[in-house]
Design a protein around this motif. Structure first.
Motif, PDB file in Angstrom:
ATOM      1  N   PRO A  50      -3.174   5.644  13.021  1.00 39.17           N
ATOM      2  CA  PRO A  50      -3.809   4.970  12.738  1.00 39.17           C
ATOM      3  C   PRO A  50      -4.483   3.772  11.849  1.00 39.17           C
ATOM      4  N   GLY A  51      -4.295   4.444  10.866  1.00 36.10           N
ATOM      5  CA  GLY A  51      -4.352   3.309   9.527  1.00 36.10           C
ATOM      6  C   GLY A  51      -3.781   3.160   9.545  1.00 36.10           C
ATOM      7  N   VAL A  52      -2.009   3.564   9.234  1.00 35.45           N
ATOM      8  CA  VAL A  52      -0.822   2.622   9.460  1.00 35.45           C
ATOM      9  C   VAL A  52      -1.034   1.755   9.882  1.00 35.45           C
ATOM     10  N   GLN A  53      -0.615   1.915  10.932  1.00 34.19           N
ATOM     11  CA  GLN A  53      -0.794   0.358  12.755  1.00 34.19           C
ATOM     12  C   GLN A  53      -2.164  -0.388  12.119  1.00 34.19           C
ATOM     13  N   THR A  54      -3.270   0.201  11.999  1.00 36.02           N
ATOM     14  CA  THR A  54      -4.014  -0.585  11.165  1.00 36.02           C
ATOM     15  C   THR A  54      -3.495  -2.070  10.166  1.00 36.02           C
ATOM     16  N   MET A  55      -3.322  -1.397   8.999  1.00 41.50           N
ATOM     17  CA  MET A  55      -2.513  -1.692   8.024  1.00 41.50           C
ATOM     18  C   MET A  55      -1.679  -2.974   8.334  1.00 41.50           C
ATOM     19  N   ARG A  56      -0.716  -1.737   8.967  1.00 32.24           N
ATOM     20  CA  ARG A  56       0.786  -3.099   9.158  1.00 32.24           C
ATOM     21  C   ARG A  56       0.721  -4.645  10.138  1.00 32.24           C
ATOM     22  N   GLY A  57      -0.797  -3.908  10.792  1.00 32.41           N
ATOM     23  CA  GLY A  57      -1.182  -5.216  11.693  1.00 32.41           C
ATOM     24  C   GLY A  57      -1.918  -6.268  11.216  1.00 32.41           C
ATOM     25  N   LEU A  58      -2.393  -6.374   9.932  1.00 34.33           N
ATOM     26  CA  LEU A  58      -2.833  -6.948   8.380  1.00 34.33           C
ATOM     27  C   LEU A  58      -1.815  -7.586   8.224  1.00 34.33           C
ATOM     28  N   LYS A  59      -0.514  -6.825   8.020  1.00 35.35           N
ATOM     29  CA  LYS A  59       0.747  -7.526   7.784  1.00 35.35           C
ATOM     30  C   LYS A  59       0.851  -7.337   5.766  1.00 35.35           C
ATOM     31  N   ILE A  60      -0.371  -5.778   5.777  1.00 35.44           N
ATOM     32  CA  ILE A  60       0.116  -5.319   4.406  1.00 35.44           C
ATOM     33  C   ILE A  60       1.226  -4.621   5.089  1.00 35.44           C
ATOM     34  N   LYS A  61       2.151  -3.906   3.886  1.00 31.87           N
ATOM     35  CA  LYS A  61       3.303  -3.118   3.473  1.00 31.87           C
ATOM     36  C   LYS A  61       3.320  -2.184   2.700  1.00 31.87           C
ATOM     37  N   VAL A  62       3.016  -1.380   4.018  1.00 31.21           N
ATOM     38  CA  VAL A  62       3.057   0.426   4.075  1.00 31.21           C
ATOM     39  C   VAL A  62       3.987   1.366   3.658  1.00 31.21           C
ATOM     40  N   GLU A  63       3.947   1.784   2.853  1.00 26.13           N
ATOM     41  CA  GLU A  63       4.807   2.249   2.258  1.00 26.13           C
ATOM     42  C   GLU A  63       3.945   4.275   2.639  1.00 26.13           C
ATOM     43  N   LEU A  64       4.921   5.038   3.248  1.00 24.39           N
ATOM     44  CA  LEU A  64       4.807   6.487   3.441  1.00 24.39           C
ATOM     45  C   LEU A  64       4.760   7.279   2.021  1.00 24.39           C
ATOM     46  N   ALA A  65       3.589   8.314   1.697  1.00 25.05           N
ATOM     47  CA  ALA A  65       4.067   9.133   0.616  1.00 25.05           C
ATOM     48  C   ALA A  65       4.449   9.707   1.084  1.00 25.05           C
ATOM     49  N   ASP A  66       4.657  10.597   1.924  1.00 23.46           N
ATOM     50  CA  ASP A  66       5.006  11.825   2.390  1.00 23.46           C
ATOM     51  C   ASP A  66       5.668  12.782   1.474  1.00 23.46           C
ATOM     52  N   ALA A 117       0.761  -1.145   0.076  1.00 24.25           N
ATOM     53  CA  ALA A 117       0.106  -0.041   0.075  1.00 24.25           C
ATOM     54  C   ALA A 117       0.651   1.403  -0.531  1.00 24.25           C
ATOM     55  N   PHE A 118       0.622   2.207  -0.169  1.00 24.76           N
ATOM     56  CA  PHE A 118       1.148   3.436  -0.752  1.00 24.76           C
ATOM     57  C   PHE A 118       0.078   4.170   0.294  1.00 24.76           C
ATOM     58  N   TYR A 119       0.740   4.828   1.035  1.00 27.36           N
ATOM     59  CA  TYR A 119      -0.339   5.959   2.133  1.00 27.36           C
ATOM     60  C   TYR A 119       0.337   7.374   1.624  1.00 27.36           C
ATOM     61  N   HIS A 120      -1.399   7.906   1.084  1.00 21.60           N
ATOM     62  CA  HIS A 120      -1.142   9.414   1.725  1.00 21.60           C
ATOM     63  C   HIS A 120      -1.970   9.780   3.188  1.00 21.60           C
ATOM     64  N   ALA A 121      -1.282  10.305   4.145  1.00 23.57           N
ATOM     65  CA  ALA A 121      -1.270  10.786   5.183  1.00 23.57           C
ATOM     66  C   ALA A 121      -2.573  12.150   5.817  1.00 23.57           C
ATOM     67  N   PRO A 122      -3.222  12.242   5.795  1.00 22.66           N
ATOM     68  CA  PRO A 122      -4.162  13.894   5.754  1.00 22.66           C
ATOM     69  C   PRO A 122      -3.169  14.382   6.537  1.00 22.66           C
ATOM     70  N   CYS A 123      -3.536  16.004   5.611  1.00 18.16           N
ATOM     71  CA  CYS A 123      -2.714  16.834   7.035  1.00 18.16           C
ATOM     72  C   CYS A 123      -2.913  17.385   7.883  1.00 18.16           C
ATOM     73  N   HIS A 124      -3.897  17.259   7.893  1.00 14.37           N
ATOM     74  CA  HIS A 124      -5.473  16.845   9.407  1.00 14.37           C
ATOM     75  C   HIS A 124      -4.490  16.181  10.706  1.00 14.37           C
ATOM     76  N   LEU A 125      -4.450  14.798   9.947  1.00 16.73           N
ATOM     77  CA  LEU A 125      -4.207  13.564  10.632  1.00 16.73           C
ATOM     78  C   LEU A 125      -2.486  14.546  11.586  1.00 16.73           C
TER      79      LEU A 125
END
Length: 113
Positions: free
Chosen positions: A25-41, A9-17
């Protein structure tokens, strides 16, 4: 239950978050599902609510780095909690991003099968 989804997954964190200081928390949830998460940043999507919709040419400039990152990324799924950033991601990539909760739902449905 051990929910797993073998995706990247390629993840964009909302600015307000980012500014709430509660982590991702969304990234933590995905990683808990063993999804490989890359932050867009790559910065803001540029939409910023109504301003970006009224000033879309300027919004595209503000969000250009984020949009470019999504247009080039090859992850299995794109993810964000922000529906307005999601509009920019879809416009840039042609792919509709998911919310982390949608991936959790998918994992739970897969476990029921």
């Amino acid at each position: 239950m051990d929910y797993k989804i073998p995706l990247s997954a390629f993840y964009h964190a909302p600015c307000h978050l980012k500014y709430l200081g509660v982590g991702y928390p969304g990234v933590q949830t995905m990683r808990g599902l063993k999804i490989k998460v890359e932050l867009a940043d790559k910065g803001c999507s540029g939409i910023d609510g109504g301003w970006g919709l009224r000033n879309y040419d300027k919004a595209k400039v503000v969000g250009s780095k984020m949009m470019e990152a999504f247009s080039e990324n090859k992850a299995d799924v794109f993810v964000t909690e922000c529906p307005l950033a999601g509009m920019q991601i879809e416009k840039a990539s042609g792919r509709k991003p998911l919310h982390p909760i949608q991936l959790l739902k998918k994992a739970m449905e897969n476990d029921q099968k």
